[in-house]
Design an enzyme around this catalytic site. Structure first.
Site, PDB file in Angstrom:
ATOM      1  N   HIS A 178      31.710  41.712  37.353  1.00  0.00           N
ATOM      2  CA  HIS A 178      33.267  42.018  37.153  1.00  0.00           C
ATOM      3  C   HIS A 178      34.122  40.699  37.050  1.00  0.00           C
ATOM      4  CE1 HIS A 178      33.639  41.656  41.308  1.00  0.00           C
ATOM      5  NE2 HIS A 178      34.798  41.152  41.261  1.00  0.00           N
ATOM      6  N   LYS A 182      37.718  39.084  34.331  1.00  0.00           N
ATOM      7  CA  LYS A 182      39.202  38.650  34.846  1.00  0.00           C
ATOM      8  C   LYS A 182      39.593  37.652  33.571  1.00  0.00           C
ATOM      9  CE  LYS A 182      37.719  38.062  39.583  1.00  0.00           C
ATOM     10  NZ  LYS A 182      38.847  38.878  40.137  1.00  0.00           N
ATOM     11  N   GLU A 216      36.979  34.016  50.322  1.00  0.00           N
ATOM     12  CA  GLU A 216      37.623  35.311  50.648  1.00  0.00           C
ATOM     13  C   GLU A 216      38.196  35.149  52.260  1.00  0.00           C
ATOM     14  OE1 GLU A 216      35.119  38.610  48.525  1.00  0.00           O
ATOM     15  OE2 GLU A 216      34.023  37.250  49.368  1.00  0.00           O
ATOM     16  N   ASP A 235      24.764  37.257  46.962  1.00  0.00           N
ATOM     17  CA  ASP A 235      26.084  38.471  46.633  1.00  0.00           C
ATOM     18  C   ASP A 235      27.012  37.604  45.702  1.00  0.00           C
ATOM     19  OD1 ASP A 235      27.430  40.955  47.380  1.00  0.00           O
ATOM     20  OD2 ASP A 235      28.838  39.659  48.384  1.00  0.00           O
ATOM     21  N   HIS A 240      28.257  35.619  40.332  1.00  0.00           N
ATOM     22  CA  HIS A 240      29.674  35.153  40.086  1.00  0.00           C
ATOM     23  C   HIS A 240      29.860  33.690  39.964  1.00  0.00           C
ATOM     24  CE1 HIS A 240      30.519  39.368  40.939  1.00  0.00           C
ATOM     25  NE2 HIS A 240      30.534  39.226  42.423  1.00  0.00           N
ATOM     26  N   LYS A 331      33.062  34.110  53.205  1.00  0.00           N
ATOM     27  CA  LYS A 331      33.754  35.176  53.765  1.00  0.00           C
ATOM     28  C   LYS A 331      34.591  34.422  55.115  1.00  0.00           C
ATOM     29  CE  LYS A 331      31.842  38.695  51.605  1.00  0.00           C
ATOM     30  NZ  LYS A 331      32.454  39.190  50.540  1.00  0.00           N
TER      31      LYS A 331
END
Ligand code: NAP
Length: 484
Positions: A178, A182, A216, A235, A240, A331
């Site tokens: 995804h 963007k 994040e 991940d 990404h 994270k």
């Protein structure tokens, strides 16, 4: 400014896993927003499919709740949602059995674009692909959309590609990342290849280094059991960050067409050097007085999975030899902020003397929040008293510059689903790209396992472990601040 919306062709879109988290949070609200924008034609149908028993009305209620909760805005209240729900239906289908397949086939109409979204665990992809063919729901014109994670390593990605290839041609397979949907990521290509200004400087001669940060603030609670088997490298980095790296580093494709773009991205991945283990920092967030640490969020209380990675890598080709690329993601960091920063070299000689200090041009492309770009340029400090220099940012928010409301800018999922209906694979990963990316990350992960490496702890709300700062300090460089 209201953007021009070109309606797509009539379609049947089947969402397997329509009762799941991703469908409720992203796919269904995204389709509703495309409906509101006028992009979805009257004949479009969306058919949810999962094992749960429910009829069309119960599913429509679920869709209405999801749209209200996850972003329908005012349109939900003015009757538009009811009109949208007329396009929605549901069939109870078991991917692993024969239940429901004939009913699903009966809902599909001949002669329209037909797409199947696999929003289910990857272990079901093979069974779905096989049944789509054996129950004659899919033909050679149908499209399938598959979600990440696309494999766990090179071997599993190859197996998944081989399974899909038994039933579908590569031109029918849409592997979603995804990040590629963007707005800013596509703008990156527009900025590079639509302007004369940047491309001549876009190489090792003028670029000191490039930083890519995806930070994040969330922790892994709620998805701890998945995340703990994955970690930040699998991940985030393998997919990404790798995609962002490709777009920033690739050669100009001959055309903005799927295989031209994907061929160039693949060349970047294949030109990546193996990463020296001294150039990688793994981290795991610890606890502080008010919040639990990573290990409370996962089952294994001695877990050594990383929730943070920072690394330095090199691309061995003519354009980039000698220019380091620094990547970091994690994270529970101090802000939710993602950007790519191209840091240019110092001017070769300062006519202003040593007191003027050093100044650098930095082009920063912000992915979130507030998508946009800044270009740091050096100017004279105003006022008398000689030539004092100062860096100021030419700052452009895309929403402001284009006069668009943030709500008008389509979310990545919306855009990508519409690209599937249009049959445009440019922003989807090809099978060989995914495999090449695993081929690069697998040895890094194998090295950690071989050395029994334990991630460095870092404080929640920080910029990551101290060692990540040192990774750049050692090179006489520094990370840009993580700022929302
Ligand atoms: P989820 O909440 O666990 O939903 C799984 C869906 O699959 C449910 O609708 C479930 O419904 C259905 N399902 C399970 N077994 C089935 C079977 N045998 N036949 C038919 N349907 C079946 O998972 P999710 O979070 O939505 O994730 C879906 C996929 O997207 C995964 O591959 C995930 O890795 C990926 N993804 C998710 C996110 C996210 O934010 N959630 C982000 C990126 C990628 P029933 O139980 O009713 O069958």
């Amino acid at each position: 400014m209201v953007s021009r919306v070109i309606p797509v062709d009539p379609f049947d879109l089947v969402i397997f896993g329509a009762t799941g988290d991703l469908a409720r949070r992203k796919i269904l609200p995204g389709l509703f927003r495309r409906f509101c924008s006028g992009q979805m034609p009257e004949e479009a149908r969306i058919i949810g499919a999962a094992r749960s028993e429910m009829d069309d009305d119960a599913f429509r209620q679920m869709v209405a709740d999801a749209v209200r909760e996850f972003g329908g805005g005012q349109a939900c209240e003015d009757g538009t949602l009811d009109s949208f729900l007329q396009h929605v239906g549901y069939e109870h289908v078991d991917a692993m059995g024969d239940d429901g397949w004939k009913g699903l086939r009966a809902r599909l109409r001949p002669g329209l674009v037909r797409a199947f979204y696999f929003s289910v665990a990857p272990s079901l992809f093979g069974a779905l692909a096989e049944r789509l063919r054996s129950f004659k729901l899919a033909d050679d014109d149908s499209r399938v959309v598959v979600e990440k994670p696309f494999g766990h390593d090179l071997a599993s990605a190859k197996a998944l590609n081989a399974t899909l290839a038994q039933h579908f041609h590569e031109t029918q397979i849409y592997r979603i990342d995804h990040y590629l949907g963007k707005e800013t990521v596509q703008n990156l290509m527009a900025v590079r290849f639509g302007n004369m200004l940047f491309e001549p400087l876009w190489n090792a001669q003028y670029v000191d280094h490039i930083q890519i940060t995806v930070a994040e603030t969330v922790d892994v609670s709620g998805r701890g059991s998945y995340y703990d088997k994955s970690g930040a490298m699998r991940d985030m980095v393998q997919n990404h960050l790798m995609q962002l790296l490709c777009l920033i580093a690739m050669e100009p494709p001959a055309r903005f067409e799927p295989d031209s773009v994907r061929d160039e991205k693949l060349k970047v991945i294949r030109a990546l050097d193996p990463v020296d283990y001294h150039h990688i920092v793994r981290g795991q967030y610890g606890a502080d007085a008010s919040q639990p640490g990573y290990r409370v969020h996962v089952e294994d209380e001695r877990s050594t999975t990383e929730s943070f990675v920072a690394l330095k890598c090199h691309i061995s080709n003519w354009r980039w030899a000698g220019t380091p690329f620094y990547l970091r993601t994690g994270k529970k960091l101090k802000a939710r902020a993602s950007e790519i920063a191209v840091v240019f070299k110092d001017a070769p000689h300062s006519i202003f003397g040593p007191d003027a200090g050093t100044h650098r041009n930095v082009l920063a492309i912000r992915l979130q929040p507030n998508e946009g770009m800044t270009l740091d340029v050096t100017i004279k400090e105003p006022g008398p008293g000689g030539m004092r220099l100062k860096d100021v940012a030419l700052d452009m928010s895309f929403a402001e510059a284009l006069g668009a409301d943030a709500e008008d800018v389509p979310d990545a999922y919306e855009r990508l689903i519409m690209d599937v209906i249009r049959g445009n694979q440019t922003l989807f990963m090809r099978g060989d790209e995914v495999e090449a990316a695993w081929n690069w990350t697998d040895p890094i992960i194998a090295g950690w396992n071989r050395r029994g490496e334990v991630p460095k702890p870092y404080e929640p709300g920080s910029s990551g472990p101290e060692d990540a700062l040192m990774l750049m300090h050692r090179d006489g460089r520094r990370w840009r601040d993580i700022r929302a």
